[in-house]
Design a protein around this motif. Structure first.
Motif, PDB file in Angstrom:
ATOM      1  N   ASP A 102      -0.896  -3.132  -5.905  1.00  0.00           N
ATOM      2  CA  ASP A 102      -1.993  -3.976  -6.251  1.00  0.00           C
ATOM      3  C   ASP A 102      -3.302  -3.143  -6.864  1.00  0.00           C
ATOM      4  O   ASP A 102      -4.317  -3.400  -5.720  1.00  0.00           O
ATOM      5  N   VAL A 121      -7.432  -0.434   4.350  1.00  0.00           N
ATOM      6  CA  VAL A 121      -6.555  -0.951   3.874  1.00  0.00           C
ATOM      7  C   VAL A 121      -5.076  -0.479   4.015  1.00  0.00           C
ATOM      8  O   VAL A 121      -4.221  -1.608   4.721  1.00  0.00           O
ATOM      9  N   ALA A 122      -5.365   1.014   4.057  1.00  0.00           N
ATOM     10  CA  ALA A 122      -4.177   1.785   4.296  1.00  0.00           C
ATOM     11  C   ALA A 122      -3.751   1.616   5.682  1.00  0.00           C
ATOM     12  O   ALA A 122      -4.296   1.386   6.315  1.00  0.00           O
ATOM     13  N   SER A 123      -2.303   0.741   6.195  1.00  0.00           N
ATOM     14  CA  SER A 123      -1.710   1.185   7.421  1.00  0.00           C
ATOM     15  C   SER A 123      -2.528   2.491   8.273  1.00  0.00           C
ATOM     16  O   SER A 123      -2.541   2.829   9.651  1.00  0.00           O
ATOM     17  N   ASP A 125       3.047  -4.664  -1.634  1.00  0.00           N
ATOM     18  CA  ASP A 125       0.955  -4.754  -2.422  1.00  0.00           C
ATOM     19  C   ASP A 125       0.724  -4.046  -2.498  1.00  0.00           C
ATOM     20  O   ASP A 125      -0.552  -3.830  -3.275  1.00  0.00           O
ATOM     21  N   TYR A 171       1.466   2.976  -3.544  1.00  0.00           N
ATOM     22  CA  TYR A 171       0.431   2.685  -3.560  1.00  0.00           C
ATOM     23  C   TYR A 171       0.804   2.840  -5.009  1.00  0.00           C
ATOM     24  O   TYR A 171       1.157   3.732  -5.916  1.00  0.00           O
ATOM     25  N   PHE A 205      -8.846   0.726  -3.837  1.00  0.00           N
ATOM     26  CA  PHE A 205      -8.404  -0.749  -2.600  1.00  0.00           C
ATOM     27  C   PHE A 205     -10.038  -0.393  -1.530  1.00  0.00           C
ATOM     28  O   PHE A 205     -10.221  -1.458  -1.424  1.00  0.00           O
ATOM     29  N   TYR A 228       2.890   2.524   5.545  1.00  0.00           N
ATOM     30  CA  TYR A 228       3.228   1.219   5.123  1.00  0.00           C
ATOM     31  C   TYR A 228       4.938   1.475   4.556  1.00  0.00           C
ATOM     32  O   TYR A 228       5.441   1.210   4.434  1.00  0.00           O
ATOM     33  N   HIS A 282      -0.647 -10.557  -2.064  1.00  0.00           N
ATOM     34  CA  HIS A 282      -1.440 -11.885  -1.186  1.00  0.00           C
ATOM     35  C   HIS A 282      -1.458 -12.665  -1.779  1.00  0.00           C
ATOM     36  O   HIS A 282      -2.431 -14.011  -1.055  1.00  0.00           O
ATOM     37  N   SER A 315      -5.787  -6.093   4.939  1.00  0.00           N
ATOM     38  CA  SER A 315      -4.840  -6.015   3.943  1.00  0.00           C
ATOM     39  C   SER A 315      -3.523  -5.280   4.312  1.00  0.00           C
ATOM     40  O   SER A 315      -2.632  -4.819   4.482  1.00  0.00           O
ATOM     41  N   SER A 316      -3.913  -4.280   6.171  1.00  0.00           N
ATOM     42  CA  SER A 316      -2.820  -3.320   6.093  1.00  0.00           C
ATOM     43  C   SER A 316      -1.756  -4.616   6.587  1.00  0.00           C
ATOM     44  O   SER A 316      -1.677  -5.075   7.800  1.00  0.00           O
ATOM     45  N   THR A 317      -0.599  -3.707   6.328  1.00  0.00           N
ATOM     46  CA  THR A 317       0.624  -4.990   7.180  1.00  0.00           C
ATOM     47  C   THR A 317       1.714  -4.569   7.780  1.00  0.00           C
ATOM     48  O   THR A 317       2.905  -4.703   8.196  1.00  0.00           O
ATOM     49  N   ASN A 318       1.350  -2.906   7.990  1.00  0.00           N
ATOM     50  CA  ASN A 318       2.684  -2.609   9.221  1.00  0.00           C
ATOM     51  C   ASN A 318       2.238  -3.277  10.834  1.00  0.00           C
ATOM     52  O   ASN A 318       0.805  -3.526  11.212  1.00  0.00           O
TER      53      ASN A 318
HETATM   54  N1  PHE Z   1       0.001  -3.373   2.502  1.00  0.00           N
HETATM   55  C1  PHE Z   1      -0.602  -1.991   2.245  1.00  0.00           C
HETATM   56  C2  PHE Z   1      -0.648  -0.401   3.671  1.00  0.00           C
HETATM   57  O1  PHE Z   1      -0.925  -1.837   4.977  1.00  0.00           O
HETATM   58  C3  PHE Z   1      -2.169  -2.326   2.256  1.00  0.00           C
HETATM   59  C4  PHE Z   1      -2.238  -2.668   0.739  1.00  0.00           C
HETATM   60  C5  PHE Z   1      -2.827  -4.085   0.923  1.00  0.00           C
HETATM   61  C6  PHE Z   1      -2.702  -2.159  -0.625  1.00  0.00           C
HETATM   62  C7  PHE Z   1      -2.545  -4.684  -0.140  1.00  0.00           C
HETATM   63  C8  PHE Z   1      -3.013  -2.953  -1.570  1.00  0.00           C
HETATM   64  C9  PHE Z   1      -3.101  -4.229  -1.392  1.00  0.00           C
HETATM   65  O2  PHE Z   1      -0.584  -0.288   3.689  1.00  0.00           O
END
Ligand code: PHE
Length: 374
Positions: free
Chosen positions: A253, A101-103, A250, A226, A41, A174, A273, A124-127
């Motif tokens: 990935d 990356v990690a929320s 995600d 993950y 990541f 996440y 993504h 890329s943190s989606t929370n």
């Molecule tokens: N979206 C994940 C999170 O918020 C992180 C992640 C994004 C991991 C994209 C892999 C690829 O923790």
């Protein structure tokens, strides 16, 4: 002699301070998991960021200044994330931060960036909670209520799954969030959740949960985790003779997913993504540049990190004077940015509004299945 020494003693720190702050540079920070069980990541993200920074520097930088990127490793630990972000701000005097990356790690660091009024852009943190920390916190990606909906609909409409089991990582904000959003939507669509079980990051044995799940005979298993744990879970699922389709988000990935999960991950689906099969000119252009520099295909993390950096650099360029607050204000104004991961607009909550893709795991490749718009 003594006098010269005294003069030196007093002036040395002064010169040291001068070299530290070079006014011909714009210093930005990146914090990420460069090592540890989520090392791909941090590494993929850093590669995407560096590509964008090098490109900008090759064309003269911004306002005649070169961009200097300082990366700090948080080893995949929330407490380290907080500590390196403090160092980036206090010692390195960064004007903006990219990461994490990690929320859970973005959530550990965001209150510090917010308190110090340094804009932080997570690629890329989606929370959802990440950007709720405050008005200096942004993201370049969609959020999990959308990502959960994408897979709930996919499970219902495409896989025709009626009974789904969920296995979530209770140590990850996440994973917990995404599991909840998925379940809510899947039930709304008429599906049944036959099991909702948990594990903790770093676990290696999932047989107890999987055995329990097997007795419920699910059509599909949703694992919003993950890649390291997902790979192991996939293998143990097949070892127990469970044939259900595996699905995730995600967090799957990584080039390591197949290395760890082997053929057990084949045929699994996850939301992501971007896809390397994208036909969009911006994506094709990014992939070509990435391949030239790193001699391999970029994963989703590199592409969304590249977009996050490009948006940050654009915001810096749009300021009249480069200050953290001005950068924040310009980030908030970004609309219809054409990136490698699609068209991105930053909304009033500092989240990115953009589409998601669903991909199917096939060996080391993730085959494009469909695009879902917000
Ligand atoms: N979206 C994940 C999170 O918020 C992180 C992640 C994004 C991991 C994209 C892999 C690829 O923790």
């Amino acid at each position: 002699m003594r006098q010269t020494l005294m003069v030196l003693l007093f002036t040395l720190p002064f010169f040291a301070a001068c070299t530290k702050k070079n006014t011909n540079e714009i210093v930005i920070g990146h914090f990420g998991s460069m090592t540890g069980s989520e090392a791909t990541f941090g590494q993929s993200t850093d590669e995407g960021i560096r590509l964008a920074v090098d490109e900008a520097n090759a064309t003269g930088g911004i306002k005649g200044k070169k961009i200097k990127l300082i990366t700090m490793d948080d080893q995949g630990k929330p407490e380290e994330a907080a500590s390196v972000v403090t160092r980036l701000i206090e010692q390195e005097k960064v004007v903006a931060i990219l990461g994490e990356v990690a929320s859970s790690r973005s959530l550990a660091a965001a209150p510090i960036a917010q308190a110090k009024k340094i804009p932080m852009m997570t690629p890329s943190s989606t929370n959802p909670k990440v950007t709720q920390v405050g008005d200096y916190i942004f993201r370049a990606c969609f959020i999990d209520p959308f990502q959960g909906t994408v897979m709930a609909k996919f499970a219902t409409d495409t896989l025709k799954a009626k009974k789904v089991a969920v296995l979530r990582d209770v140590k990850s904000d996440y994973s917990v969030g995404l599991a909840d959003f998925f379940i809510q939507k899947f039930k709304e669509l008429g599906g049944e959740i036959v099991a909702d079980l948990s594990y903790q990051s770093q676990d290696v044995d999932f047989k107890a949960q999987l055995t329990q799940m097997k007795s419920k005979n699910p059509d599909a298993i949703y694992i919003p985790g993950y890649y390291t744990e997902v790979g192991l879970i996939a293998r143990q699922t097949r070892e127990l003779g469970i044939k259900a389709t595996l699905m995730g988000g995600d967090g799957w990935d990584s080039p390591k997913l197949f290395e760890i999960g082997k053929s057990a991950v084949n045929g699994g689906y996850f939301s992501n993504h971007y896809s390397t099969e994208s036909k969009e000119p911006a994506a094709i252009d990014f992939m070509a540049k990435f391949k030239e520099k790193y001699k391999r295909q970029p994963d989703g993390l590199s592409s969304v990190a590249y977009d996050a950096t490009k948006m940050l650099l654009k915001a810096i360029e749009n300021t009249t004077e480069i200050t953290p607050t001005n950068i924040r204000d310009q980030l908030a104004k970004i609309k219809e940015f054409v990136g490698a991961t699609g068209k991105i607009s930053i909304d009033e909550n500092r989240n990115a509004v953009k589409s998601a893709v669903v991909v199917k795991v096939q060996g080391n490749e993730n085959k494009y299945v469909t695009t879902v718009n917000p």
